[in-house]
Design a protein around this motif. Structure first.
Motif, short mmCIF file in Angstrom:
data_model
loop_
_atom_site.label_atom_id
_atom_site.label_comp_id
_atom_site.label_asym_id
_atom_site.label_seq_id
_atom_site.Cartn_x
_atom_site.Cartn_y
_atom_site.Cartn_z
N THR A 126 41.89 44.96 43.86
CA THR A 126 41.73 46.42 43.74
C THR A 126 42.02 46.88 42.32
N VAL A 127 43.10 46.33 41.73
CA VAL A 127 43.46 46.71 40.36
C VAL A 127 42.36 46.31 39.39
N VAL A 128 41.81 45.10 39.58
CA VAL A 128 40.74 44.63 38.69
C VAL A 128 39.51 45.52 38.80
N ILE A 129 39.13 45.87 40.04
CA ILE A 129 37.95 46.72 40.24
C ILE A 129 38.16 48.09 39.60
N VAL A 130 39.34 48.67 39.82
CA VAL A 130 39.63 49.99 39.24
C VAL A 130 39.62 49.92 37.71
#
Length: 226
Positions: free
Chosen positions: A161-165
């Motif tokens: 999720t952090v990478v996508i954001v």
């Protein structure tokens, strides 16, 4: 006499009918309700202390409200505690039937919750909160809360999720930078175009002057008379 749907009714008859309907429960008024909250289940670690929530409400009011907690122990309902709330705002008299159970409710918040201390895997299961209100012709209501006991809490991996954001944020930032650069370039080109036009106009004026073509027509001199 009053007419309703082609049927004659007397005013006293309507009042009597309304009273009979209320007395028989045909016209239901929302009364006693108990709730274990919007989320009726939780996970807790073995050996921890957990809150089992329950609240009650009644638009009519309460008088000698009886409540109890039961645990479904493999099909056998085991009483944990029970008590009576004498009236609104008066703290209940509670009797605890099982060790490691503590009543933590308060009549001021219509709260009849309990705490379970040092829980074990055997404590996992369904807990039922029950209440009965004599003021409402002993109307009763119940709600169930499910406890799941685990040896460790599962940590949710938010790396993806952090990478996508982060990627989305970078893309949006890059788009904004490109738009700003584009706006600056367009503005610069417009100013440069205006300067070129001004230069052409000045150059054209200079050429006309050098060729003797001023803005005002030169006066033609007449041929001198003999």
């Amino acid at each position: 006499m009053a007419s309703l749907d082609n049927t004659s009714w007397s005013v006293p008859g309507l009042l009597v009918g309304l009273l009979l309907a209320l007395n028989s429960g045909v016209l239901e008024v929302h009364g006693l309700e108990v709730s274990t909250g919007k989320v009726s289940s939780t996970d807790a670690m073995n050996g921890s202390t957990v809150l089992i929530p329950c609240t009650y409400s009644s638009c009519i009011g309460i008088h000698k409200l009886y409540f109890s907690w039961h645990f479904n122990d493999n099909g056998t309902m085991t009483k944990l505690c029970d008590g009576v709330v004498p009236s609104e705002g008066v703290e209940p008299k509670v009797k605890v039937e099982r060790s490691r159970v503590e009543f933590v409710g308060s009549s001021k918040g219509h709260n009849i919750s309990i705490l379970l201390w040092n829980i074990t895997f055997e404590d996992g299961g369904e807990y039922t909160c029950f209440a009965r209100n004599p003021k409402e012709k002993y109307r009763n209501h119940s709600a169930t809360f499910t406890l799941r006991v685990v040896d460790k809490m599962i940590e949710v991996d938010n790396t993806l999720t952090v990478v996508i954001v982060s990627v989305l944020g970078g893309v949006i930032g890059l788009v904004i930078i490109v738009m700003v650069i584009k706006a600056l370039v367009v503005q610069f080109l417009l100013k440069d175009d205006e300067k070129n036009k001004e230069c052409l106009v000045n150059a054209s004026g200079n050429d006309n002057t050098e060729n003797g073509l001023t803005g005002a027509k030169a006066e033609s001199k007449g041929t001198p008379k003999a």
